[in-house]
Design a protein around this motif. Sequence first.
Motif, PDB file in Angstrom:
ATOM      1  N   LEU A  28      46.053  42.699  42.617  1.00  9.78           N
ATOM      2  CA  LEU A  28      47.348  42.230  42.123  1.00  9.78           C
ATOM      3  C   LEU A  28      48.350  42.083  43.258  1.00  9.78           C
ATOM      4  O   LEU A  28      49.256  41.255  43.196  1.00  9.78           O
ATOM      5  CB  LEU A  28      47.877  43.191  41.062  1.00  9.78           C
ATOM      6  N   GLN A  29      48.184  42.880  44.310  1.00 10.89           N
ATOM      7  CA  GLN A  29      49.106  42.788  45.446  1.00 10.89           C
ATOM      8  C   GLN A  29      48.858  41.538  46.284  1.00 10.89           C
ATOM      9  O   GLN A  29      49.611  41.259  47.223  1.00 10.89           O
ATOM     10  CB  GLN A  29      49.031  44.049  46.324  1.00 10.89           C
ATOM     11  N   SER A  30      47.817  40.762  45.927  1.00 11.88           N
ATOM     12  CA  SER A  30      47.580  39.510  46.657  1.00 11.88           C
ATOM     13  C   SER A  30      48.477  38.385  46.156  1.00 11.88           C
ATOM     14  O   SER A  30      48.409  37.269  46.671  1.00 11.88           O
ATOM     15  CB  SER A  30      46.108  39.099  46.524  1.00 11.88           C
ATOM     16  N   PHE A  31      49.318  38.696  45.174  1.00 12.76           N
ATOM     17  CA  PHE A  31      50.264  37.701  44.658  1.00 12.76           C
ATOM     18  C   PHE A  31      51.670  38.037  45.152  1.00 12.76           C
ATOM     19  O   PHE A  31      52.322  38.947  44.628  1.00 12.76           O
ATOM     20  CB  PHE A  31      50.245  37.685  43.126  1.00 12.76           C
ATOM     21  N   PRO A  32      52.156  37.333  46.167  1.00 11.92           N
ATOM     22  CA  PRO A  32      53.514  37.587  46.656  1.00 11.92           C
ATOM     23  C   PRO A  32      54.523  37.355  45.539  1.00 11.92           C
ATOM     24  O   PRO A  32      54.384  36.425  44.738  1.00 11.92           O
ATOM     25  CB  PRO A  32      53.690  36.556  47.774  1.00 11.92           C
ATOM     26  N   ALA A  33      55.542  38.222  45.474  1.00 15.09           N
ATOM     27  CA  ALA A  33      56.585  38.095  44.448  1.00 15.09           C
ATOM     28  C   ALA A  33      57.889  38.626  45.031  1.00 15.09           C
ATOM     29  O   ALA A  33      58.154  39.830  44.983  1.00 15.09           O
ATOM     30  CB  ALA A  33      56.202  38.846  43.182  1.00 15.09           C
ATOM     31  N   GLY A  49      46.721  47.242  41.897  1.00 14.43           N
ATOM     32  CA  GLY A  49      45.569  47.336  41.021  1.00 14.43           C
ATOM     33  C   GLY A  49      44.773  46.045  41.098  1.00 14.43           C
ATOM     34  O   GLY A  49      44.924  45.253  42.032  1.00 14.43           O
ATOM     35  N   THR A  50      43.925  45.806  40.144  1.00 16.67           N
ATOM     36  CA  THR A  50      43.073  44.614  40.157  1.00 16.67           C
ATOM     37  C   THR A  50      42.988  44.017  38.762  1.00 16.67           C
ATOM     38  O   THR A  50      43.329  44.666  37.764  1.00 16.67           O
ATOM     39  CB  THR A  50      41.656  44.946  40.635  1.00 16.67           C
ATOM     40  N   LYS A 105      36.089  38.916  40.120  1.00 18.48           N
ATOM     41  CA  LYS A 105      36.389  40.238  39.590  1.00 18.48           C
ATOM     42  C   LYS A 105      37.104  41.044  40.657  1.00 18.48           C
ATOM     43  O   LYS A 105      36.906  40.835  41.843  1.00 18.48           O
ATOM     44  CB  LYS A 105      35.113  40.947  39.155  1.00 18.48           C
ATOM     45  N   GLY A 106      37.930  41.950  40.178  1.00 17.57           N
ATOM     46  CA  GLY A 106      38.618  42.835  41.112  1.00 17.57           C
ATOM     47  C   GLY A 106      39.623  42.135  41.999  1.00 17.57           C
ATOM     48  O   GLY A 106      39.799  42.506  43.160  1.00 17.57           O
ATOM     49  N   VAL A 107      40.293  41.122  41.486  1.00 15.03           N
ATOM     50  CA  VAL A 107      41.315  40.418  42.276  1.00 15.03           C
ATOM     51  C   VAL A 107      42.503  41.359  42.470  1.00 15.03           C
ATOM     52  O   VAL A 107      43.069  41.860  41.493  1.00 15.03           O
ATOM     53  CB  VAL A 107      41.774  39.132  41.571  1.00 15.03           C
ATOM     54  N   VAL A 109      53.524  37.155  34.858  1.00 13.48           N
ATOM     55  CA  VAL A 109      52.243  37.789  35.158  1.00 13.48           C
ATOM     56  C   VAL A 109      51.324  36.720  35.749  1.00 13.48           C
ATOM     57  O   VAL A 109      51.430  35.536  35.406  1.00 13.48           O
ATOM     58  CB  VAL A 109      51.620  38.414  33.904  1.00 13.48           C
ATOM     59  N   PRO A 110      50.418  37.087  36.649  1.00 10.52           N
ATOM     60  CA  PRO A 110      49.551  36.082  37.284  1.00 10.52           C
ATOM     61  C   PRO A 110      48.775  35.217  36.292  1.00 10.52           C
ATOM     62  O   PRO A 110      48.620  34.019  36.491  1.00 10.52           O
ATOM     63  CB  PRO A 110      48.619  36.939  38.146  1.00 10.52           C
TER      64      PRO A 110
END
Length: 898
Positions: free
Chosen positions: A473-478, A489-490, A469-471, A581-582
């Motif tokens: 979104l900025q942890s996904f490089p793009a 966000g998460t 929970k609360g992953v 989207v992730p």
Amino acid sequence: MTRQTSQSSRVRSQKPRTAGGALAGLLGALAMSVIAGVLLTAAVTPVVALSGTATKSAVGIFESLPDHLDPGKLAEPSTIYATANDGSHIEIATFYDQDRETLSWDQIPQFVKDAAVAEEDPRFYTHGGVDVLATARAVLQNAAGQNLSGASTITMQYVRNVLIQEAIAIPDKEAQEAAYEDAMRQDVDRKLKEMKYAISIEKKYPKDEILLGYLNIALFGRQIYGIESAAKYYYGKSSADLTLAESASLVAIVNNPSELQIDVEENIPANTERRNKILKSMLSHGKITQAQYDEAFATAVTPNITPRVQGCNVAEQNHGLGAFCDYVQRYIKADPNFGDTPTEREFNFSRGGYKIYTTIDLDMQAAGNEATRNTVPALMDGIKVGSASSSVEVGTGKVRAMVQNRPFNNAESFLKENPEYTTVNYNTDEELGGSSGFQVGSTFKPITLAEWIRTGHSVRDIVNVNSRKGVPLQSFPASCMPDGVYSYGTFDFSNDNEGIKGNQSVLTTIANSINGGIVSMQQKMDLCGTFEMARSLGIHRASDLPVWSQEEIDQGMAPPDQLGKTKVPTLSNSPRDLSMVPSNTYGGVDEIAPITMAAAYGAFAGDGTVCTPVPIESIVDDAGEQVPFTKSECSQAIAPEVAAGVAFALENAVTRGLADHALSSTGVPHLAKTGTTDDVIDNWTVGASTKVATATWVGNADPFCSDPNNPDTCARVSTMGFGNLMYADQTIWPAIMNTADAKYGGEAFPEPDEAAIRQTMVSVPDVKGKSIEEATDMLTQLGFSVSDGGDVDSAESEGRAARTDPEAGASVGLGSGVTLYSSNGKASKIPDGLVGQTGNNAKSALNGAGFGSVEFTCGSGSSSNPKSNKVLSVSPDSGSEANRSDTVTLTLACSKKD
């Protein structure tokens, strides 16, 4: 075309002429007769001046006409074929505007030839294209208010038919109508045109060829053209098998199809009368004997109407190939080789006389049809149930099977009475007759895996697979996004399989379809790269994504610069791009056609080569010449070593994972991946051998509305409550692939590179004393998955890194989980050098280090004297850390008691 049905009736239904009109007609016919006589005498275009206003006018008209008419190519049906195992071609369906089979001279029976000449033009073999005697007779008919048809020779009738065919061959409707009306005019001008063209035809072609052309081009009512199609339609036999009576009956129809065609019972007396007149002419010209005449005359006109049914509904009825037939038809109509516009391509397809040999494998198709219709009904209460399976040949893109649970039919009246039928092909993109596609669920995970391997990772690397929970979104490089990350966000996600937790290999992640592992993988990669990988494999939406409209922008739902752009991030803002989207990297949220997924998996089994699907082997025209068409385009979508790595993991999913139902019954190696979407709406198996790739989908074809007749009840409907429906793909896919294996075989998949399957080992760094953030960064950069172990007793400053598990210096697999512990600052180091000191001195050293509680015990002897006894050992050990409130025990070498 149906308009031709009334051709003769239009000619025969002219209004009576007035006296003035009759006089003008008489003058015109006289002019025509004079001109015809001159032409027959000189066999050249008239250049002499004739007296009389009407005659001079007619000559002027005649001189202005072109010198030659090219008969051109006649419209013929186009036919779609499948190839049987013995190499024979089986007709699937036929399409036509004109039902015609062109014959050679020797194929037409003599009775037909003689019947046409005896009645229509008895001087055919002696005149030069225009019959002066017939023309003179027409003068009298015209004066009496009748039409000029009596002046027409077979050659002139042939000319008129050619002009009609030229008109019908114009794709543009308005131009076609104008040309048709011109060809059908009944006046002197049109007769003169026929005469001149007839003479030019006679100069160029032998008589037999002209008669042959006439018998092949003539209208026999409805859409029936030519004597061969007429024989098959009206009498259910080839023209070669016609009797004398039947031959004369068919020739009779040409005179006035709408009134003489014998599929209308009321027309049979008139046809019989006309037939008998033809028989009498044949007798008087010595073409038949009295006995033949008597027998034919006494024979009743008894038709055996045998329609040549056209369209894909026939393919469905005979072979269960209706949807595939529709796909072939639409494939051609989208091909610019057949015309610049859809109208032209449609027009040419139905008139071109093409023989279209398809790629379909009848055995695979039959196996798929049987398995599908035995497991997934066409209709089911409470759900709009659907199933589709597409198979393509690896390395060529040839479509070998196209199956669905609902049979195909595009006749509206039939559909109303038979709701189990459909006009939709669930296998293809929307513009090729398909639906809007279906969410592919976890069958997208191999695309993420392909990018993982391409970027240098291994399938044995370790990732965290837990639900989270609360992953961020900025942890996904793009890299293709403005800030270099997906968003801010998460979001939360969970695994269907919660029995596998912690840190697991990518191989385990794929075999057991664990969402958490894919999320961890994607966080170590560029999101844009994953979707570029999908694009290179040809994966796209089956229909357009929604885009921002002007109305929505006016309502403030999006800024003006978003007009016409997709509402979700995509690589190029194309409405067919996937939603970037992730969740798409592990859950396949986009709606994709089964045939697209089959083609993509073909690349994993085929050294990275992806081929666009093609349903056609070859096309030939009526002359046997090859016709160009859009063939499959193959490209190196991914490197062979990447494909081999993916194949290794997907074969493992078959032998050790959730796709075990994809094991071949013949021992042929298979790779496969399953997929199930949220609420069990969609269920997939996609996989391949080295020869054939197949995608099977089963689910709710209308997931947002369970009952379209009651919109208030619309809701997502799970397949879970409908028996074994959610497992039907596990029956259908093996049925198709086992049949393919038996026919085409399959080799072992290529050995993957060491880099793709090795266990990469990494040493855990020493992060003790560093800030938690710095320690986490160090571990993460080395590929470790870091988890918080909480605080522990440590001599490090409170809040600093205390230790890791595994400990610093340990060699563990890349991506393994490392637990990081922080210091509570309550521990101190047990001083070194305590052993050998006296007990009191050791205690003083411990007190100085902050340990207030020190106990003594004897290691030898029994009389403890810390002042003089030496320390044998320390617990905890010297150099270790312990909470300063803990008791430290010093073991002394005590003296013996006296």
